[in-house]
Design a protein around this motif. Structure first.
Motif, short mmCIF file in Angstrom:
data_model
loop_
_atom_site.label_atom_id
_atom_site.label_comp_id
_atom_site.label_asym_id
_atom_site.label_seq_id
_atom_site.Cartn_x
_atom_site.Cartn_y
_atom_site.Cartn_z
N PHE A 247 -42.19 -49.11 -24.78
CA PHE A 247 -41.08 -49.16 -25.92
C PHE A 247 -41.56 -50.39 -26.88
O PHE A 247 -41.38 -50.17 -27.93
N SER A 248 -42.14 -51.10 -26.38
CA SER A 248 -42.80 -52.42 -27.18
C SER A 248 -43.81 -51.94 -28.24
O SER A 248 -43.62 -52.81 -29.29
N TYR A 249 -44.43 -50.84 -27.87
CA TYR A 249 -45.46 -50.51 -29.00
C TYR A 249 -44.87 -49.84 -30.16
O TYR A 249 -45.43 -49.58 -31.10
N THR A 250 -43.47 -49.50 -29.96
CA THR A 250 -42.87 -48.86 -31.54
C THR A 250 -42.74 -50.00 -32.20
O THR A 250 -42.49 -49.67 -33.52
N GLY A 251 -42.56 -51.33 -31.70
CA GLY A 251 -42.43 -52.51 -32.84
C GLY A 251 -40.92 -52.53 -32.97
O GLY A 251 -40.47 -53.49 -33.89
N LEU A 252 -40.09 -51.74 -32.30
CA LEU A 252 -38.73 -51.94 -32.61
C LEU A 252 -38.44 -53.16 -31.66
O LEU A 252 -38.87 -53.49 -30.69
N ASP A 253 -37.17 -53.71 -32.06
CA ASP A 253 -36.42 -54.73 -31.27
C ASP A 253 -35.98 -54.10 -29.96
O ASP A 253 -35.45 -52.87 -30.00
N ILE A 254 -36.00 -54.86 -28.87
CA ILE A 254 -35.69 -54.23 -27.55
C ILE A 254 -34.48 -55.16 -26.99
O ILE A 254 -34.45 -56.29 -27.06
N LYS A 255 -33.32 -54.64 -26.70
CA LYS A 255 -32.30 -55.34 -25.92
C LYS A 255 -32.16 -54.77 -24.49
O LYS A 255 -32.22 -53.44 -24.32
N LEU A 256 -32.04 -55.54 -23.41
CA LEU A 256 -31.52 -54.92 -22.25
C LEU A 256 -29.92 -55.07 -22.27
O LEU A 256 -29.53 -56.18 -22.28
N THR A 257 -29.33 -53.85 -22.10
CA THR A 257 -28.06 -53.84 -22.89
C THR A 257 -26.88 -53.96 -21.31
O THR A 257 -25.81 -54.35 -21.75
N ARG A 258 -27.52 -53.54 -20.31
CA ARG A 258 -26.45 -53.64 -19.38
C ARG A 258 -27.10 -54.01 -17.92
O ARG A 258 -26.90 -53.33 -16.83
N PHE A 259 -27.75 -54.97 -18.02
CA PHE A 259 -28.81 -55.43 -16.89
C PHE A 259 -27.93 -55.74 -15.63
O PHE A 259 -26.91 -56.63 -15.54
N GLN A 260 -28.05 -54.98 -14.57
CA GLN A 260 -27.36 -55.19 -13.18
C GLN A 260 -28.22 -54.77 -12.24
O GLN A 260 -29.09 -53.89 -12.32
N ALA A 261 -28.05 -55.31 -10.98
CA ALA A 261 -29.09 -55.16 -10.04
C ALA A 261 -28.33 -55.25 -8.56
O ALA A 261 -27.65 -56.11 -8.49
N THR A 262 -28.76 -54.42 -7.81
CA THR A 262 -28.11 -54.53 -6.30
C THR A 262 -29.13 -55.56 -5.59
O THR A 262 -30.30 -54.99 -5.49
N VAL A 263 -29.00 -56.57 -5.64
CA VAL A 263 -30.01 -57.63 -4.92
C VAL A 263 -30.13 -57.58 -3.60
O VAL A 263 -31.25 -57.61 -3.14
N GLY A 264 -29.09 -57.45 -2.79
CA GLY A 264 -29.39 -57.39 -1.22
C GLY A 264 -29.94 -58.73 -1.01
O GLY A 264 -29.58 -59.78 -1.39
N GLU A 265 -31.09 -58.35 -0.18
CA GLU A 265 -31.89 -59.72 0.36
C GLU A 265 -33.00 -60.12 -0.27
O GLU A 265 -33.82 -61.04 -0.16
N ASN A 266 -33.27 -59.36 -1.49
CA ASN A 266 -34.16 -59.29 -2.36
C ASN A 266 -33.96 -60.03 -3.75
O ASN A 266 -33.74 -59.36 -4.56
N GLN A 267 -33.82 -61.40 -3.94
CA GLN A 267 -33.54 -61.84 -5.16
C GLN A 267 -34.63 -61.78 -6.11
O GLN A 267 -34.51 -62.45 -7.12
N GLN A 268 -35.86 -61.80 -5.57
CA GLN A 268 -37.02 -61.53 -6.32
C GLN A 268 -36.85 -60.74 -7.71
O GLN A 268 -37.64 -60.82 -8.53
N LEU A 269 -36.05 -59.59 -7.42
CA LEU A 269 -35.86 -58.70 -8.57
C LEU A 269 -35.39 -59.48 -9.89
O LEU A 269 -36.07 -58.96 -11.09
N TYR A 270 -34.59 -60.49 -9.86
CA TYR A 270 -34.23 -61.07 -10.92
C TYR A 270 -35.23 -61.70 -11.60
O TYR A 270 -35.58 -61.73 -12.74
N ALA A 271 -35.94 -62.51 -10.68
CA ALA A 271 -37.22 -63.32 -11.09
C ALA A 271 -38.05 -62.56 -11.58
O ALA A 271 -38.70 -62.81 -12.85
N ASP A 272 -38.43 -61.20 -11.26
CA ASP A 272 -39.41 -60.35 -12.05
C ASP A 272 -39.02 -59.71 -13.15
O ASP A 272 -39.73 -59.90 -14.12
N ILE A 273 -37.74 -59.56 -13.37
CA ILE A 273 -37.05 -58.79 -14.60
C ILE A 273 -37.30 -59.95 -15.89
O ILE A 273 -37.52 -59.85 -16.79
N ILE A 274 -36.74 -61.19 -15.36
CA ILE A 274 -37.02 -62.43 -16.21
C ILE A 274 -38.26 -62.62 -16.78
O ILE A 274 -38.32 -63.02 -17.96
N SER A 275 -39.19 -62.46 -15.69
CA SER A 275 -40.75 -62.69 -16.00
C SER A 275 -41.28 -61.57 -17.16
O SER A 275 -41.96 -62.13 -18.10
#
Length: 340
Positions: A247-275
């Motif tokens: 999607f970034s190759y369109t050159g359009l602005d990008i927003k993650l509009t409703r970010f939510q995650a089932t974290v469980g025991e793996n909070q690494q998902l948040y770190a990965d998305i932030i990265s």
């Protein structure tokens, strides 16, 4: 905010019934608010007032349901991210019927087109007159037009989905009309977005990419909204990164509009998305979190109550076998390479 960096704004989805208890909590921590459904056409359209007006083509709108959030945002200088005029291909039944009645005959394409234009015109006019100091950081004109799990616009395949707009227009021009009218009537400088869910399914990534590229070629869109409703089982983080990069190759602005995650025991998902967001901050202007006030701990820590969240959400079932997923991923990466 600290983890995202200064280039990315951090927002939160807010509903009117949360304003009494959580308004200041949200206001102190987030840069903008995304209104939860109250600016969708089904909540904007005032069927009773429209019927009394006697007009067949000028739907009346009401901001009453959104008022608690709009008032707070205006008074506290918090921008809003609003929408959508066409949401999952549907609206309240009366909007498509003669005399705006529940059991009237379906209107013609010409009448529906006029109704759509006046709906958009009246909405932006109401926002402008009732909340003259309100800031709008973006507006979803359309949202979730594709089947939830497949790369087809709703109502165009065998999945059982239905699209009122398509049934009357007999083509997809209602989508382009909506963006044309929004561009005409939105406050000057308002960025217009298209948002989609399950945007990381490889075939759907490609379909949405082509769709927004067409809107972009017509000068009708400024940004893409990725709903980013994720869990630890799927998608794999490399798949999500690839989708965002495509999607970034369109050159359009990008927003993650409703970010939510089932974290469980793996909070690494948040770190990965932030990265991912930090790596692509040139294209990503905002990340909006989608937890409700009842998901947050009341001890003042401001940390999500993971137990409460996991109790409400189930891990998404895998739609594809491992072999099929790898094949689709190769196709998505191929498109990414071609674009590059």
């Amino acid at each position: 905010r600290k983890l995202m960096g200064s280039e990315i704004s951090v927002g939160h989805t807010v509903s009117p019934d949360e304003m009494g208890k959580y308004a200041d909590y949200y206001g102190e921590r987030f840069d903008y608010f995304t209104l939860k459904d109250v600016l969708n056409v089904s909540n904007l359209f005032d069927a009773a007032a429209t019927a009394k007006s006697g007009s067949e083509v000028n739907p009346q709108v009401s901001l009453e349901k959104a008022a608690p959030v709009l008032k707070y945002c205006e008074e506290n200088n918090i921008p809003i991210f609003g929408g959508a005029f066409i949401f999952e291909g549907r609206a309240t039944r009366e909007f498509f019927r003669e005399n705006f009645s529940t059991y009237g005959y379906t209107v013609s394409r010409e009448v529906l087109q006029q109704r759509l234009e006046n709906l958009i015109k009246n909405t932006f006019e109401a926002l402008r007159t009732e909340y003259p100091n309100l800031k709008i950081c973006g507006y979803e004109v359309c949202r979730n037009l594709f089947d939830a799990d497949f790369p087809y616009l709703r109502g165009r395949d065998w999945s059982g989905e239905y699209d009122d707009w398509y049934e009357i227009y007999v083509n997809d021009e209602s989508i382009y009309d909506a963006y044309t009218f929004a561009r005409k009537y939105a406050p000057e400088g308002t960025k217009l977005y298209y948002s989609e869910c399950n945007e990381y399914f490889p075939l759907k990534t490609m379909a949405v990419y082509k769709f927004v590229s067409d809107l972009q070629a017509r000068g009708l869109i400024d940004g893409i909204g990725l709903e980013a409703s994720l869990n630890t089982a799927y998608p794999y983080i490399d798949e999500y990164r690839t989708a965002v990069e495509v999607f970034s190759y369109t050159g359009l602005d990008i927003k993650l509009t409703r970010f939510q995650a089932t974290v469980g025991e793996n909070q690494q998902l948040y770190a990965d998305i932030i990265s991912i967001c930090r790596d692509l901050s040139k294209y990503i202007s905002g990340v909006n979190f989608n937890y409700t006030g009842t998901d947050l701990k009341d001890d003042g820590s401001g940390k999500p109550d993971i137990a409460a969240i996991n109790e409400k959400k189930e891990a998404k079932k895998e739609e594809y076998s491992e072999e099929t997923r790898k094949e689709l991923m190769e196709k998505a990466i191929g498109l990414h390479t071609d674009l590059k």
